[in-house]
Write an enzyme that holds these catalytic residues in place. Structure first.
Site, short mmCIF file in Angstrom:
data_model
loop_
_atom_site.label_atom_id
_atom_site.label_comp_id
_atom_site.label_asym_id
_atom_site.label_seq_id
_atom_site.Cartn_x
_atom_site.Cartn_y
_atom_site.Cartn_z
N PHE A 178 -14.58 -1.13 16.15
CA PHE A 178 -14.97 -0.88 17.55
C PHE A 178 -16.47 -0.63 17.67
O PHE A 178 -17.11 -1.12 18.61
CB PHE A 178 -14.18 0.32 18.13
CG PHE A 178 -12.73 0.02 18.45
CD1 PHE A 178 -12.18 -1.23 18.23
CD2 PHE A 178 -11.92 1.03 18.98
CE1 PHE A 178 -10.83 -1.49 18.52
CE2 PHE A 178 -10.58 0.78 19.29
CZ PHE A 178 -10.03 -0.47 19.05
N ASN A 201 -6.44 9.22 8.36
CA ASN A 201 -7.54 8.33 8.77
C ASN A 201 -8.89 9.04 8.67
O ASN A 201 -9.07 10.12 9.23
CB ASN A 201 -7.32 7.83 10.19
CG ASN A 201 -6.08 6.97 10.30
OD1 ASN A 201 -4.97 7.46 10.09
ND2 ASN A 201 -6.25 5.70 10.60
N TYR A 218 0.83 -1.21 0.00
CA TYR A 218 0.00 0.00 0.00
C TYR A 218 0.87 1.26 0.00
O TYR A 218 0.71 2.14 -0.86
CB TYR A 218 -0.90 -0.01 1.24
CG TYR A 218 -1.92 1.11 1.28
CD1 TYR A 218 -3.02 1.10 0.44
CD2 TYR A 218 -1.78 2.17 2.17
CE1 TYR A 218 -3.96 2.11 0.47
CE2 TYR A 218 -2.71 3.19 2.22
CZ TYR A 218 -3.81 3.15 1.37
OH TYR A 218 -4.73 4.17 1.41
N SER A 270 -14.83 1.52 12.63
CA SER A 270 -15.97 0.65 12.33
C SER A 270 -15.86 -0.65 13.13
O SER A 270 -16.88 -1.15 13.63
CB SER A 270 -16.10 0.40 10.83
OG SER A 270 -14.87 0.05 10.26
N1 UDP Z 1 -6.62 -1.25 15.50
C1 UDP Z 1 -7.04 -1.86 16.69
N2 UDP Z 1 -8.10 -2.71 16.63
C2 UDP Z 1 -8.80 -2.97 15.48
C3 UDP Z 1 -8.38 -2.33 14.28
C4 UDP Z 1 -7.29 -1.48 14.34
O1 UDP Z 1 -6.45 -1.64 17.76
O2 UDP Z 1 -9.76 -3.74 15.53
C5 UDP Z 1 -5.48 -0.30 15.57
C6 UDP Z 1 -4.38 -0.57 14.56
O3 UDP Z 1 -3.43 -1.48 15.08
C7 UDP Z 1 -3.80 0.81 14.36
C8 UDP Z 1 -5.00 1.74 14.54
O4 UDP Z 1 -5.97 0.98 15.26
O5 UDP Z 1 -2.85 1.11 15.35
C9 UDP Z 1 -5.61 2.22 13.24
O6 UDP Z 1 -5.81 1.10 12.44
P1 UDP Z 1 -6.60 1.16 11.05
O7 UDP Z 1 -6.57 -0.22 10.47
O8 UDP Z 1 -7.91 1.81 11.24
O9 UDP Z 1 -5.76 2.15 10.12
P2 UDP Z 1 -4.20 2.48 9.93
O10 UDP Z 1 -4.07 3.88 10.38
O11 UDP Z 1 -3.37 1.57 10.77
O12 UDP Z 1 -3.95 2.28 8.48
#
Ligand code: UDP
Ligand code: UDP
Length: 261
Positions: A139, A122, A93, A137
C-alpha cells in the site's frame, strides 16, 4: 561473521546462540516455491536443532500467528490450537511452521534443549523490500507511486500490525529470560484494523491521489487476527510502544528516501 547458507543443508559452525528466522514470510514469496518453503521450515528446524544440540546452545524459533490459521477464537491466546487447512496454498507455510514447533518441543523434551518459541503476528517497518508483497509495504509503495491501491476482497478482513522495533525488543528480552520459560509466546500489537481502513490511513498519511481497487481475495485468507499478548506482558513485562500512525510515518519516510521522493 556473515555466511550465506541454505538451512535445508547441514551447517557445522561454532556459535553461542541461534536465532532461526529462516523462511520467507510473505504469502507471495512463500507460495512461489511451496515445496522449498516446507523444506526450509522442517529440514531447516532439524538442522538448526541438531546444531544447537551439538553445541548445547540456546535456540530461538520464529514461529507465526499462521499456526492459528483462520481462527475461531478471538483474540488468539497461545493455548488455542488453531484452525489450519493442511492442503491449501498457505499450508506450506502454516504446516511447515507447525511442524517446526513440534520439532522444537520434541528436542526440548527428548534432548533437554534450551528452546524459545515465539509466534510472530504481522510485522512491518523500514527496510521491507518494495516487492515484499505484504499489505503495508504494498500500500505504501502504491500510494507513493500514485498507483492503484490493491485491496483484496472487500477489505473487511482484519490484521493487527506490530512495528519491527517493538518485535525485536520482545525477541531479545524473551531470549534473555529464564531457561524454564520456553513459550510458545505471542508477539504482536493488539490494535486490530480492517484492511480497507489501513488503505485509507496510508492514503491520508501520504497525501496520495491513488484510488482503491478491489482484487480477488486469495484462497484461505484469514478473516480476523489479533494477538492475545497477556503472557508476554506477564512473563517479560513486554508490550509494544509504537502506535500504528507513528510506525507508518517512519515506514513511509523510509520508502520516500528509497525512491528519492
Ligand atoms: N492484502 C491486500 N492487498 C495487498 C496485500 C495484501 O488487501 O496488496 C490483504 C491480504 O489479502 C490479507 C491482508 O492484506 O487479508 C494481510 O496480507 P499480508 O500478505 O500482509 O499478510 P497475511 O497476514 O495475510 O499473511
Ligand atoms: N546438524 C547440523 N549441524 C550440527 C549438528 C547436526 O547441521 O552441528 C544436522 C545433522 O545433519 C542432522 C540434524 O542436524 O541431520 C539433526 O541432528 P541430530 O544430532 O539431532 O540428529 P542425528 O544426527 O542423530 O540424526
Amino acid at each position: 561473521e556473515i555466511i550465506r547458507h541454505d538451512v535445508t543443508f547441514p551447517l557445522y559452525v561454532e556459535v553461542d546462540e541461534i536465532y532461526n528466522l529462516a523462511c520467507p514470510a510473505s504469502p507471495v514469496h512463500y507460495q512461489h516455491d511451496p515445496v522449498q518453503t516446507t523444506k526450509t521450515s522442517v529440514h531447516g528446524a532439524i538442522n538448526m536443532l541438531g546444531l544447537a544440540k551439538r553445541l548445547n546452545a540456546k535456540i530461538f524459533q520464529a514461529s507465526t500467528s499462521e499456526v492459528y490459521g483462520d481462527p475461531e477464537v478471538h483474540p488468539q491466546p497461545e493455548s488455542y490450537w488453531g484452525k489450519v487447512n493442511s492442503i491449501g496454498i498457505r499450508s506450506c507455510y502454516d504446516e511447515g511452521k507447525r511442524c517446526a514447533e513440534t520439532l522444537f518441543f520434541d528436542y526440548y523434551r527428548q534432548h533437554n534443549l534450551k528452546i524459545k518459541v515465539a509466534r510472530i503476528f504481522n510485522t512491518y517497518g523500514p527496510r521491507m523490500h518494495p516487492n515484499d508483497g505484504r499489505v503495508i509495504s504494498n500500500f505504501i509503495v502504491q500510494a507513493l507511486m500514485g498507483n492503484d491501491i490493491t485491496v483484496y476482497g472487500d477489505g473487511s478482513q482484519t490484521r493487527s500490525f506490530c512495528y519491527v522495533d517493538d518485535l525485536i525488543e520482545g525477541i531479545i528480552t524473551f531470549m534473555d529470560s529464564e531457561d524454564s520459560f520456553v513459550g510458545p509466546l505471542n508477539f504482536g500489537n493488539p490494535q486490530e484494523l480492517s484492511i480497507i481502513k489501513i488503505a485509507h490511513e496510508i492514503i491520508k498519511l501520504t497525501s496520495s491521489k491513488s484510488k482503491i481497487v478491489h482484487k480477488e481475495l486469495p484462497e484461505d485468507d484469514p478473516t480476523q487476527r489479533q494477538p492475545d499478548i497477556s503472557l508476554a506482558k506477564k512473563k517479560l513485562n513486554w508490550t509494544p510502544d509504537v502506535e500504528l500512525k507513528q510506525g507508518l510515518t517512519k515506514t513511509i519516510g523510509y520508502f520516500e528516501n528509497l525512491f528519492d521522493i
